[in-house]
Design an enzyme around this catalytic site. Structure first.
Site, mmCIF file in Angstrom:
data_model
loop_
_atom_site.group_PDB
_atom_site.id
_atom_site.type_symbol
_atom_site.label_atom_id
_atom_site.label_comp_id
_atom_site.label_asym_id
_atom_site.label_seq_id
_atom_site.Cartn_x
_atom_site.Cartn_y
_atom_site.Cartn_z
ATOM 1 N N ASN A 8 0.862 -1.183 0.000
ATOM 2 C CA ASN A 8 0.000 0.000 0.000
ATOM 3 C C ASN A 8 0.898 1.234 0.000
ATOM 4 O O ASN A 8 1.489 1.561 1.021
ATOM 5 C CB ASN A 8 -0.895 -0.037 1.248
ATOM 6 C CG ASN A 8 -1.706 1.234 1.420
ATOM 7 O OD1 ASN A 8 -1.817 2.046 0.504
ATOM 8 N ND2 ASN A 8 -2.278 1.405 2.608
ATOM 9 N N LYS A 10 0.015 4.225 -0.233
ATOM 10 C CA LYS A 10 -0.672 5.382 0.370
ATOM 11 C C LYS A 10 -0.491 6.620 -0.531
ATOM 12 O O LYS A 10 -0.377 6.483 -1.738
ATOM 13 C CB LYS A 10 -0.180 5.631 1.793
ATOM 14 C CG LYS A 10 -0.185 4.367 2.647
ATOM 15 C CD LYS A 10 0.000 4.678 4.102
ATOM 16 C CE LYS A 10 0.143 3.377 4.859
ATOM 17 N NZ LYS A 10 -0.019 3.558 6.291
ATOM 18 N N HIS A 91 -9.538 0.923 5.016
ATOM 19 C CA HIS A 91 -8.253 1.128 5.703
ATOM 20 C C HIS A 91 -8.481 2.068 6.889
ATOM 21 O O HIS A 91 -9.294 2.986 6.814
ATOM 22 C CB HIS A 91 -7.228 1.722 4.732
ATOM 23 C CG HIS A 91 -5.836 1.709 5.280
ATOM 24 N ND1 HIS A 91 -5.402 2.646 6.187
ATOM 25 C CD2 HIS A 91 -4.805 0.863 5.079
ATOM 26 C CE1 HIS A 91 -4.145 2.375 6.520
ATOM 27 N NE2 HIS A 91 -3.755 1.293 5.855
ATOM 28 N N GLU A 93 -6.937 4.496 7.917
ATOM 29 C CA GLU A 93 -6.748 5.925 7.615
ATOM 30 C C GLU A 93 -7.989 6.493 6.930
ATOM 31 O O GLU A 93 -8.290 7.683 7.067
ATOM 32 C CB GLU A 93 -5.471 6.109 6.766
ATOM 33 C CG GLU A 93 -4.230 5.896 7.626
ATOM 34 C CD GLU A 93 -3.000 5.406 6.895
ATOM 35 O OE1 GLU A 93 -2.960 5.456 5.655
ATOM 36 O OE2 GLU A 93 -2.064 4.941 7.592
ATOM 37 N N GLU A 161 -5.236 -5.091 10.834
ATOM 38 C CA GLU A 161 -4.203 -4.073 11.021
ATOM 39 C C GLU A 161 -4.468 -3.315 12.320
ATOM 40 O O GLU A 161 -5.274 -2.372 12.334
ATOM 41 C CB GLU A 161 -4.217 -3.082 9.854
ATOM 42 C CG GLU A 161 -3.973 -3.709 8.505
ATOM 43 C CD GLU A 161 -3.440 -2.693 7.520
ATOM 44 O OE1 GLU A 161 -2.312 -2.881 7.044
ATOM 45 O OE2 GLU A 161 -4.134 -1.689 7.246
ATOM 46 N N GLY A 167 2.574 2.137 10.638
ATOM 47 C CA GLY A 167 3.499 3.255 10.424
ATOM 48 C C GLY A 167 4.223 3.705 11.676
ATOM 49 O O GLY A 167 4.847 4.766 11.689
ATOM 50 N N SER A 206 3.557 -2.289 10.275
ATOM 51 C CA SER A 206 5.023 -2.269 10.391
ATOM 52 C C SER A 206 5.677 -3.598 10.020
ATOM 53 O O SER A 206 6.664 -4.010 10.633
ATOM 54 C CB SER A 206 5.444 -1.821 11.800
ATOM 55 O OG SER A 206 4.993 -0.497 12.043
HETATM 56 C C1 PEP Z 1 -0.771 0.006 6.044
HETATM 57 O O1 PEP Z 1 -0.886 1.185 5.794
HETATM 58 O O2 PEP Z 1 -1.637 -0.770 5.653
HETATM 59 C C2 PEP Z 1 0.389 -0.437 6.814
HETATM 60 C C3 PEP Z 1 0.364 -1.628 7.316
HETATM 61 O O3 PEP Z 1 1.440 0.461 6.966
HETATM 62 P P1 PEP Z 1 2.896 0.161 7.590
HETATM 63 O O4 PEP Z 1 3.367 -1.149 7.015
HETATM 64 O O5 PEP Z 1 3.733 1.305 7.176
HETATM 65 O O6 PEP Z 1 2.715 0.054 9.070
#
Ligand code: PEP
Length: 246
Positions: A8, A10, A91, A93, A161, A167, A206
């Site tokens: 992703n 983003k 997601h 976000e 998640e 992040g 992460s």
């Molecule tokens: C994500 O945005 O779906 C995500 C898992 O981000 P990150 O791997 O940067 O934590």
């Protein structure tokens, strides 16, 4: 079940960054898992031209309607037309910054299927919810509200998640991930019955080269949704290489 490793990007990426996509291509024939890259919508058509089918592509969100007066939005049909095979919906976000509700996420999943896309439906608890012992209940509620009854393994993956791990560099422990994936599997069986067995449950938060192998080896981890570490081909390829071989 073949694992799915989805990147992703983003709101990151200009045309020059498609070199990272190009760099994935030589490794794809040997990949043990399914791979998808979800660039920003502005890059999707160019990404499709570069990927030439060697790397699958996805959108990061879609509108529930196919077309209409929705300034700034992108429909699932448009993503498909631009070359996507997947779309991420719900997601955290989007839920957090755009106020998306479970019902809207469910409508977006149905839009994805209408357009012929595989929906990656995201769920996950906040740090406060985990600290107050509500993580399991939150995920249960999000599955009830965000996963339509028509979901099956051919049209849907779930991405678990935990918001506090996205992040931040914080990763859930392997025990926590395994326990939550078991819980989510139970919720899917309760909601969808036996057909839910084919639905992959991805972990996201992460994931990076250093922790991918131990996470992807866990029971009922059907792959990974990767944010930051998907932006550089070298890191993303290391995660892809850590996928289970069966
Ligand atoms: C994500 O945005 O779906 C995500 C898992 O981000 P990150 O791997 O940067 O934590």
């Amino acid at each position: 079940m073949r694992q799915l490793v989805a990147g992703n990007w983003k709101m990151n990426g200009l045309g020059a960054d498609l070199a990272e996509l190009e760099a994935l291509k030589p490794a794809m024939p040997g990949a043990a898992c399914e791979v998808a890259v979800c660039p920003p919508a502005t890059l999707l058509a160019r990404a499709a031209w570069i990927a030439k089918g060697a790397v699958a592509l996805g959108g990061q969100d879609c509108h529930a309607e196919a077309a209409g007066a929705f300034t700034g939005d992108v429909s699932a049909e448009m993503l498909k037309d631009a070359g996507a095979a997947y779309v991420i919906v719900g997601h955290s976000e989007r839920r957090q910054y755009h106020g998306e509700t479970d019902a809207q996420v469910a409508a977006k999943a149905q839009a994805a299927w209408r357009a012929g896309l595989h929906a990656i439906i995201c769920i996950g608890e906040s740090e406060a919810q985990r600290d107050s012992g509500q993580a399991s209940e939150i995920c249960h509620r999000q599955i009830e509200g965000s996963v339509p009854l028509e979901a099956d393994g051919a049209n849907t993956a779930i991405a678990y998640e935990p918001i506090w791990a996205i992040g931040t560099g914080k990763t859930a422990t392997c025990d926590d991930i395994a326990a939550m994936h078991r819980h989510i599997r139970g919720c899917l069986v309760e909601r969808l019955g036996p057909k839910s067995a084919g639905i992959r449950i991805l972990y996201g938060g992460s994931v990076k080269p250093a922790n991918a192998a131990e996470i992807l080896a866990l029971d009922d981890v059907g792959g990974a949704l990767v944010g930051g570490a998907s932006l550089k081909a070298q890191d993303f390829l290391a995660i892809i290489a850590a996928a289970r071989k069966t």
